[in-house]
Design an enzyme around this catalytic site. Sequence first.
Site, mmCIF file in Angstrom:
data_model
loop_
_atom_site.group_PDB
_atom_site.id
_atom_site.type_symbol
_atom_site.label_atom_id
_atom_site.label_comp_id
_atom_site.label_asym_id
_atom_site.label_seq_id
_atom_site.Cartn_x
_atom_site.Cartn_y
_atom_site.Cartn_z
ATOM 1 N N SER A 147 -23.917 60.711 13.230
ATOM 2 C CA SER A 147 -23.792 60.694 14.687
ATOM 3 C C SER A 147 -23.720 59.247 15.121
ATOM 4 O O SER A 147 -24.235 58.348 14.434
ATOM 5 C CB SER A 147 -25.001 61.364 15.343
ATOM 6 O OG SER A 147 -25.084 61.043 16.723
ATOM 7 N N TYR A 150 -34.211 62.835 16.152
ATOM 8 C CA TYR A 150 -32.780 62.945 15.865
ATOM 9 C C TYR A 150 -32.220 61.610 15.383
ATOM 10 O O TYR A 150 -31.505 61.544 14.376
ATOM 11 C CB TYR A 150 -32.042 63.414 17.116
ATOM 12 C CG TYR A 150 -30.567 63.689 16.905
ATOM 13 C CD1 TYR A 150 -30.158 64.840 16.245
ATOM 14 C CD2 TYR A 150 -29.599 62.816 17.376
ATOM 15 C CE1 TYR A 150 -28.817 65.105 16.057
ATOM 16 C CE2 TYR A 150 -28.258 63.063 17.187
ATOM 17 C CZ TYR A 150 -27.865 64.221 16.528
ATOM 18 O OH TYR A 150 -26.532 64.473 16.331
#
Length: 260
Positions: free
Chosen positions: A141, A154
Site C-alpha cells: 500500500s 495497517y
Amino acid sequence: MARRRAVVTGGSSGIGRATAVLLARQDHDIAIGYRSDVDGANRTKALVEDEGGKAVTFRLDHAEPEQAARAVDRAVTDLGGVDVFVNNAGVNHRGKFLDESLADWQRLLAVDLTGPFACAQAVARRMVEQGTGGRIVNVTSVHELIPIDGGSAYCAAKGGLLMLTRVMALELAEHGITVNAVAPGETATPMNGVPEHVDAAAIDRPMIPVGRPGRAEEVAALIAHLASDAAAYITGSTLHIDGGLALMGAIPNQAYAGRI
C-alpha cells in the site's frame, strides 16, 4: 509455448480478480485464492477460463498463517507447479493508536503480514525445488511509507511487508526468483465500498493529484509487468501506483475520504 502458472490470493474481486484475468490473457493458468467469497472466486474462475486458462480455486485465511501456507502449497500442486505468485490478500482497518485493542492489532498483523510471509515462503520453497526461477509480487500500500490517521496497525503491517519484500529479493536472487512490491493508493474496488459497475473516473478525490481513485485493472497491469520476462532485472523494488497520493505526505482522516 507452455502456459505459465500463477497463484493469486485475494482473487475473488478487485485487484486480485483483475490480475488473475489479465495473467490468463497473457497465457497463465491460475490458482485463485479466496477467504469467504466462494461465489466471487467462481466468477473469477469463469473469467479466467473465458481467456483460455486453466483455473482452480482454493480457500485460505491469513488469520491462520500455517493453514494459509498449506492451502497455497496444495494449490501449487493442483496447478502443476508455480512460476508467479501474487501475494494480494489482506484486510483494511482503521483504529486510533490510543484505542486500538491488542486483539485487533494482532489480527491485522496476522492477516496483512504474517499470513503473506507464510504463503510467500511456501511458494518460494516450491520455486526453489523446481529450479526454474520465478516471480513474486507482494501487494502492499502507499501506506507502507506514508502514515495515515488511525493506521497504526495497517501502516506497521504494510511497512513490514515492504521490508520483507526487500529481504526476500536479496535472498532469493541466487535462485532466479525476483521479488517486488506494488503499492496502490486508493483503488475503486468492492472491498473499498465501490461496486464493480462504478468507474473510478466517476469518483471525485480532490486529495489525490489526478483527482480520482485507481482502477483495479491499472494495478493489475503493473503486477503483470513485474511478473513478465520484461521485468527480469527488477527486484527488491516497490512501485507506487497511487495517482500521486504519496506526494501529499501524511494524510489525516478528516482530509481524506477514501480507503486504501
